[in-house]
Design a protein around this motif. Sequence first.
Motif, short mmCIF file in Angstrom:
data_model
loop_
_atom_site.label_atom_id
_atom_site.label_comp_id
_atom_site.label_asym_id
_atom_site.label_seq_id
_atom_site.Cartn_x
_atom_site.Cartn_y
_atom_site.Cartn_z
N THR A 116 0.82 -1.21 0.00
CA THR A 116 0.00 0.00 0.00
C THR A 116 0.86 1.26 0.00
O THR A 116 0.56 2.22 -0.71
CB THR A 116 -0.94 0.00 1.23
OG1 THR A 116 -1.86 -1.09 1.11
CG2 THR A 116 -1.71 1.31 1.33
N ALA A 185 3.00 3.99 4.56
CA ALA A 185 1.62 3.84 5.03
C ALA A 185 1.49 4.21 6.49
O ALA A 185 0.48 4.79 6.91
CB ALA A 185 1.15 2.41 4.80
N SER A 189 -0.94 7.09 7.69
CA SER A 189 -1.97 6.68 8.65
C SER A 189 -1.97 7.61 9.85
O SER A 189 -3.03 7.99 10.36
CB SER A 189 -1.72 5.24 9.12
OG SER A 189 -1.92 4.32 8.08
N TYR A 192 -3.44 10.91 8.76
CA TYR A 192 -4.87 10.67 8.57
C TYR A 192 -5.58 10.69 9.93
O TYR A 192 -6.64 11.32 10.10
CB TYR A 192 -5.01 9.31 7.88
CG TYR A 192 -6.39 8.76 7.61
CD1 TYR A 192 -7.53 9.57 7.55
CD2 TYR A 192 -6.56 7.40 7.38
CE1 TYR A 192 -8.78 9.04 7.29
CE2 TYR A 192 -7.80 6.85 7.12
CZ TYR A 192 -8.91 7.68 7.07
OH TYR A 192 -10.14 7.14 6.82
N THR A 246 -6.25 -0.20 12.88
CA THR A 246 -6.76 0.79 11.92
C THR A 246 -7.75 0.24 10.91
O THR A 246 -8.16 0.95 9.99
CB THR A 246 -5.59 1.44 11.16
OG1 THR A 246 -4.91 0.41 10.40
CG2 THR A 246 -4.60 2.10 12.11
N ALA A 270 -7.47 2.20 7.65
CA ALA A 270 -6.12 2.32 7.08
C ALA A 270 -5.48 0.94 7.03
O ALA A 270 -4.39 0.71 7.57
CB ALA A 270 -5.27 3.29 7.89
N TRP A 333 -6.26 6.11 -1.47
CA TRP A 333 -5.19 6.73 -0.69
C TRP A 333 -4.76 8.08 -1.26
O TRP A 333 -4.28 8.95 -0.53
CB TRP A 333 -4.01 5.78 -0.56
CG TRP A 333 -4.25 4.75 0.49
CD1 TRP A 333 -4.70 3.48 0.30
CD2 TRP A 333 -4.09 4.92 1.89
NE1 TRP A 333 -4.83 2.83 1.50
CE2 TRP A 333 -4.45 3.69 2.51
CE3 TRP A 333 -3.68 5.98 2.70
CZ2 TRP A 333 -4.41 3.51 3.88
CZ3 TRP A 333 -3.63 5.78 4.07
CH2 TRP A 333 -3.99 4.57 4.65
N ILE A 336 -6.83 10.53 0.51
CA ILE A 336 -6.41 10.68 1.91
C ILE A 336 -5.14 11.52 2.01
O ILE A 336 -5.01 12.39 2.87
CB ILE A 336 -6.21 9.30 2.56
CG1 ILE A 336 -7.56 8.58 2.70
CG2 ILE A 336 -5.54 9.43 3.93
CD1 ILE A 336 -7.45 7.14 3.19
#
Length: 345
Positions: A116, A185, A189, A192, A246, A270, A333, A336
Amino acid sequence: MISLPFRTRRSRTRASRPQPGLRVTWFAAAIVAAVVPFAATPARAQSYPDRPITMVVAFAPGGSTSIVARAVADRMSETLGQKVIIDNRPGAGGTIGTKAVAGSAPDGYTIALGYTGTLAIGPTLYSHAGYDPRKDFAPIGLIGNAPNSLVVHPSFPAKTVAELIAYAKANPGKVNFGSAGVGTASHVSGEYFANAAGIKLIHIPYKGTGPALTDLIGGHIPMAFAPIPATHSNISGGTLRALAVTSTTRIALLPDVPTISEAGLTGFDASLYYGLVAPAGTPRPIIDKLNAALREALDSDDVKKRLVADGTNVTPSTPEEYAAFIDTDEAKWSKIVKASGAKGD
């Protein structure tokens, strides 16, 4: 279709027309040139692999990507009859190693652990990532998914997500969180989460999840977002305290740990996904052989146990299914990343 050079009616004199013999020779050569690559492909695939395969992991050893890669590489080596060697190439949120694979020869001997962070986050976070996740890779197949965990040092005063948010609001700009690096990520995260909770967190990037967790366990930083495959043993051992996962649902490995969504940030998700990709242009028979080896690995009890024990949900797929997933995951993503304001450059 073979395209012939354009000639005007006027320029096509008797003298300029190709002689019959030459025309046949040229046409035969063109047919041979068009057919030979396709004839060679099955032969290459039939003998593939005849030397070791390099699987690039674009992060430092010790993180979730290395754990997942090694679990499948060992079994794939047995199936393919050639060693699948893990090559850790960290840097720039995983984009350095991923870009290197995108530019490698499309012969099946250099592949990458798709993730990711590299295929869904990096292309938006880094304006000069150097690759397109949809155009520069030939998906081999999905491996599985795992949520990040929000973990803190046992001495940190907050014992729930609500307490963490309250503490951060009372101490703006004084709470640090570690990640595997800018653009990973775990970094996004964290951004986010901070954006959704309306708090300010200070990002401390590391060169991989392993180094970040080493500092967290040592008490040098108070909290981190990190994949469960890399944190669950420390959570079980008490050297880290998990406040949340998450994903949108709890996981069997940590049934008592709530989701961030349950903690009040409704809809927060996430989760991280892993798969294998090869450079674009890799012959389909080779992709099929790698997919078959990957699926056989994921179907084995040993590999399943290794992955599930580390918190990874196994989700094998076809190359087409993984291609569609990469498209969807990157679109999600990208939004985000833009909303968080995070930058990797």
